[in-house]
Design a protein around this motif. Sequence first.
Motif, mmCIF file in Angstrom:
data_model
loop_
_atom_site.group_PDB
_atom_site.id
_atom_site.type_symbol
_atom_site.label_atom_id
_atom_site.label_comp_id
_atom_site.label_asym_id
_atom_site.label_seq_id
_atom_site.Cartn_x
_atom_site.Cartn_y
_atom_site.Cartn_z
ATOM 1 N N ILE A 385 0.853 -1.192 0.000
ATOM 2 C CA ILE A 385 0.000 0.000 0.000
ATOM 3 C C ILE A 385 0.891 1.244 0.000
ATOM 4 O O ILE A 385 1.825 1.342 0.802
ATOM 5 C CB ILE A 385 -0.908 0.021 1.240
ATOM 6 C CG1 ILE A 385 -1.801 -1.219 1.281
ATOM 7 C CG2 ILE A 385 -1.752 1.295 1.279
ATOM 8 C CD1 ILE A 385 -2.544 -1.389 2.600
ATOM 9 N N ALA A 386 0.624 2.171 -0.891
ATOM 10 C CA ALA A 386 1.311 3.467 -0.891
ATOM 11 C C ALA A 386 0.392 4.501 -0.254
ATOM 12 O O ALA A 386 -0.758 4.646 -0.650
ATOM 13 C CB ALA A 386 1.682 3.891 -2.305
ATOM 14 N N VAL A 387 0.911 5.196 0.760
ATOM 15 C CA VAL A 387 0.145 6.227 1.457
ATOM 16 C C VAL A 387 0.721 7.586 1.093
ATOM 17 O O VAL A 387 1.923 7.839 1.297
ATOM 18 C CB VAL A 387 0.200 6.009 2.981
ATOM 19 C CG1 VAL A 387 -0.444 7.181 3.713
ATOM 20 C CG2 VAL A 387 -0.509 4.712 3.343
ATOM 21 N N VAL A 456 3.475 -0.909 4.032
ATOM 22 C CA VAL A 456 2.961 0.431 3.742
ATOM 23 C C VAL A 456 4.139 1.344 3.388
ATOM 24 O O VAL A 456 5.108 1.441 4.144
ATOM 25 C CB VAL A 456 2.203 0.993 4.960
ATOM 26 C CG1 VAL A 456 1.771 2.435 4.695
ATOM 27 C CG2 VAL A 456 0.995 0.124 5.285
ATOM 28 N N HIS A 457 4.059 1.992 2.251
ATOM 29 C CA HIS A 457 5.094 2.918 1.787
ATOM 30 C C HIS A 457 4.578 4.340 2.019
ATOM 31 O O HIS A 457 3.565 4.742 1.439
ATOM 32 C CB HIS A 457 5.403 2.698 0.300
ATOM 33 C CG HIS A 457 5.862 1.308 -0.017
ATOM 34 N ND1 HIS A 457 7.178 0.998 -0.301
ATOM 35 C CD2 HIS A 457 5.175 0.128 -0.084
ATOM 36 C CE1 HIS A 457 7.292 -0.299 -0.543
ATOM 37 N NE2 HIS A 457 6.088 -0.852 -0.421
ATOM 38 N N VAL A 477 0.320 0.920 11.431
ATOM 39 C CA VAL A 477 0.844 1.131 10.080
ATOM 40 C C VAL A 477 1.835 0.046 9.676
ATOM 41 O O VAL A 477 1.865 -0.408 8.530
ATOM 42 C CB VAL A 477 1.519 2.514 9.993
ATOM 43 C CG1 VAL A 477 2.104 2.756 8.622
ATOM 44 C CG2 VAL A 477 0.529 3.609 10.364
ATOM 45 N N ALA A 478 2.671 -0.391 10.622
ATOM 46 C CA ALA A 478 3.767 -1.326 10.330
ATOM 47 C C ALA A 478 3.233 -2.663 9.788
ATOM 48 O O ALA A 478 2.117 -3.065 10.116
ATOM 49 C CB ALA A 478 4.594 -1.552 11.586
ATOM 50 N N PRO A 479 4.103 -3.312 8.980
ATOM 51 C CA PRO A 479 5.430 -2.868 8.540
ATOM 52 C C PRO A 479 5.315 -1.741 7.524
ATOM 53 O O PRO A 479 4.411 -1.732 6.691
ATOM 54 C CB PRO A 479 6.044 -4.127 7.923
ATOM 55 C CG PRO A 479 4.855 -4.909 7.440
ATOM 56 C CD PRO A 479 3.763 -4.648 8.441
ATOM 57 N N CYS A 480 6.240 -0.812 7.606
ATOM 58 C CA CYS A 480 6.173 0.324 6.693
ATOM 59 C C CYS A 480 7.568 0.831 6.363
ATOM 60 O O CYS A 480 8.530 0.578 7.102
ATOM 61 C CB CYS A 480 5.331 1.458 7.290
ATOM 62 S SG CYS A 480 6.009 2.164 8.795
ATOM 63 N N ILE A 481 7.674 1.531 5.246
ATOM 64 C CA ILE A 481 8.910 2.174 4.811
ATOM 65 C C ILE A 481 8.631 3.663 4.659
ATOM 66 O O ILE A 481 7.635 4.059 4.043
ATOM 67 C CB ILE A 481 9.418 1.600 3.471
ATOM 68 C CG1 ILE A 481 9.704 0.103 3.603
ATOM 69 C CG2 ILE A 481 10.675 2.334 3.010
ATOM 70 C CD1 ILE A 481 10.054 -0.572 2.279
ATOM 71 N N ILE A 482 9.485 4.483 5.261
ATOM 72 C CA ILE A 482 9.349 5.935 5.180
ATOM 73 C C ILE A 482 10.283 6.452 4.084
ATOM 74 O O ILE A 482 11.418 5.987 3.958
ATOM 75 C CB ILE A 482 9.681 6.596 6.526
ATOM 76 C CG1 ILE A 482 9.024 5.839 7.675
ATOM 77 C CG2 ILE A 482 9.264 8.058 6.519
ATOM 78 C CD1 ILE A 482 7.516 5.763 7.578
ATOM 79 N N TYR A 483 9.820 7.417 3.322
ATOM 80 C CA TYR A 483 10.594 7.941 2.201
ATOM 81 C C TYR A 483 10.944 9.410 2.405
ATOM 82 O O TYR A 483 10.146 10.183 2.946
ATOM 83 C CB TYR A 483 9.816 7.783 0.887
ATOM 84 C CG TYR A 483 9.723 6.347 0.419
ATOM 85 C CD1 TYR A 483 10.591 5.842 -0.537
ATOM 86 C CD2 TYR A 483 8.773 5.490 0.958
ATOM 87 C CE1 TYR A 483 10.511 4.521 -0.961
ATOM 88 C CE2 TYR A 483 8.683 4.160 0.551
ATOM 89 C CZ TYR A 483 9.555 3.685 -0.408
ATOM 90 O OH TYR A 483 9.488 2.374 -0.820
ATOM 91 N N PHE A 499 13.834 4.453 6.734
ATOM 92 C CA PHE A 499 13.670 3.407 7.722
ATOM 93 C C PHE A 499 12.628 2.370 7.281
ATOM 94 O O PHE A 499 11.594 2.719 6.716
ATOM 95 C CB PHE A 499 13.191 3.994 9.064
ATOM 96 C CG PHE A 499 14.131 5.017 9.638
ATOM 97 C CD1 PHE A 499 15.448 4.697 9.903
ATOM 98 C CD2 PHE A 499 13.680 6.297 9.934
ATOM 99 C CE1 PHE A 499 16.304 5.641 10.439
ATOM 100 C CE2 PHE A 499 14.516 7.235 10.471
ATOM 101 C CZ PHE A 499 15.840 6.917 10.719
ATOM 102 N N LEU A 500 12.911 1.118 7.600
ATOM 103 C CA LEU A 500 11.907 0.057 7.527
ATOM 104 C C LEU A 500 11.434 -0.202 8.958
ATOM 105 O O LEU A 500 12.218 -0.647 9.812
ATOM 106 C CB LEU A 500 12.500 -1.227 6.930
ATOM 107 C CG LEU A 500 11.623 -2.478 7.019
ATOM 108 C CD1 LEU A 500 10.310 -2.273 6.263
ATOM 109 C CD2 LEU A 500 12.365 -3.693 6.486
ATOM 110 N N MET A 501 10.197 0.110 9.247
ATOM 111 C CA MET A 501 9.640 -0.006 10.590
ATOM 112 C C MET A 501 8.758 -1.241 10.652
ATOM 113 O O MET A 501 7.845 -1.414 9.839
ATOM 114 C CB MET A 501 8.809 1.235 10.930
ATOM 115 C CG MET A 501 9.553 2.546 10.743
ATOM 116 S SD MET A 501 10.908 2.760 11.902
ATOM 117 C CE MET A 501 10.005 2.875 13.433
ATOM 118 N N ASP A 502 9.052 -2.099 11.644
ATOM 119 C CA ASP A 502 8.229 -3.304 11.766
ATOM 120 C C ASP A 502 7.640 -3.413 13.164
ATOM 121 O O ASP A 502 7.706 -2.482 13.941
ATOM 122 C CB ASP A 502 9.066 -4.540 11.426
ATOM 123 C CG ASP A 502 10.431 -4.508 12.140
ATOM 124 O OD1 ASP A 502 10.553 -3.807 13.173
ATOM 125 O OD2 ASP A 502 11.356 -5.164 11.644
#
Length: 502
Positions: A385-387, A456-457, A477-483, A499-502
């Motif tokens: 999923i892209a947020v 989630v991106h 939200v996790a797992p997610c990647i922040i850009y 960061f990759l947040m899990d």
Amino acid sequence: MVDAITASWHGNNYQSRVFWQNALNLLDDTACVVEVTFEANGPKAFDDVVVKYDPPVPRSGPDRIHADYHQVKYHVDRGGHFGYQDFIDPAFIGAASFSLLERLRDAQATAPAPSLFTFLTTYRVLPTDPLATLISGNDHTLLLERLFDGTTDRSKMGKIRKCWREHLGLADDEALRMVLRGFRVIDGHRSLDELRSEINLKAKVVGLLTCNAADSDFRYDELARQLKSRRLNAFTREALLTLARDEGLLAEVRPADPYLPIAIRSFLGPASDLTGALPGNTLLLTDAFRQRYLEDSQSWQSDIRPRVEAFLAVAAKQSRKLCLTLDAHASIAFLAGSVLNVKSGVDVHLIQKGRVGARMWRADDGSTGARFAERMSPQGTGRDIAVLMSAAQDVEPQVRQYISSHALDIGTLLSFSFESGPGQQSITGGEHATALAEQVANAIRRSKVEDPNAIVHVFASVPNAMLFFFGQQHQAVAPCIIYEFDFDRRGNKSYQPSFLMD
């Protein structure tokens, strides 16, 4: 149209506010400032505001700085631009005979080394001018290693060196390098209203009276001019305290603020010393970044993340009430929220900086505003999923291009924006930001019902304070990647994962 008299008043007020912005640091035990002078006796053209340090302070170069000499140029509009050739034109600084570079050369010959020579202006460097690539995102000094890159005079950098060298009548590049050492360019500097807000905040921190936002006048403006007319334009800590007592500027002594000031800084700016956080309560990450870009030898996940988490864990043990300043990347704001989440038991106030200066944001500060308009759209057959959060800027065009060019496994786009469109002040405060963060987190939670492990991106153009509050919701939200986006447009001009947040 602003008439000439009003423009002159604004220019004088602007210079006085730059003075107070620095002078109030005399009362800050962490700033190392020992003297600040308004309209000094030299060096000519860099004498609008002079700041002296003891002990000397570090900047981006190897030397510690003893003094910072400012030339302040205010313009009533913010639409003007300049480039490297303007530095050889006397008219650029309102002079008839001597250019900015000539004044810099003369100042270098008279001022003690090592010093900074700061050209501070409300105009901006033209984005297409080569000068734009030479200004450090760390402390605004010129990137001399990039300018003196060993190329010939026919190269991009060589043309700048040749232009400046011949204008100054210098024999070689080494002589030019000596003139340019310590020269920094602060362009697009803060507005009069922003400086007013920052001075009020700083005055509050150091124990002086603030001025009411409802007042038409600003007492510190006129006071600076009166002091100059009385030949009281150079101040030490003791002299400033005496002045504050004489002028009735000392604030009523109140009980100590129970909120411990702490700060995380991955880049430094002109207002990076506003909050009073002691060095031991400040995490400096600037050694891991070149301007705003992570050094090649550093990793967001294995280097930056452990440092931030360890720092915040120690701070939380010191106090359950924190006042956090984030002069940092958006990803670090999210990470900070994930550490100091709602279950941590830590009450956090945030210093949010913006166009109207620095303000305190709290999750219960009473601020209200519009909710996001939500839009879900299919992107492909992927599970991720892209947020997209478009509060300050519309991120969708760049995000779609990034997803396509990097073949991300995205199946759904969740877009959040305001019906009225993006804007720098579309989020009004901490409680409004908290409500929006919860709205986004709840929408993500609903989208992940059938696949809780979908990644989630997160692509966001929102204030850091909102990303902090959003980070507090990271378990939804996790797992997610922040850009991170290249807003300076000096790197890849697109997004990079952090960061990759899990």
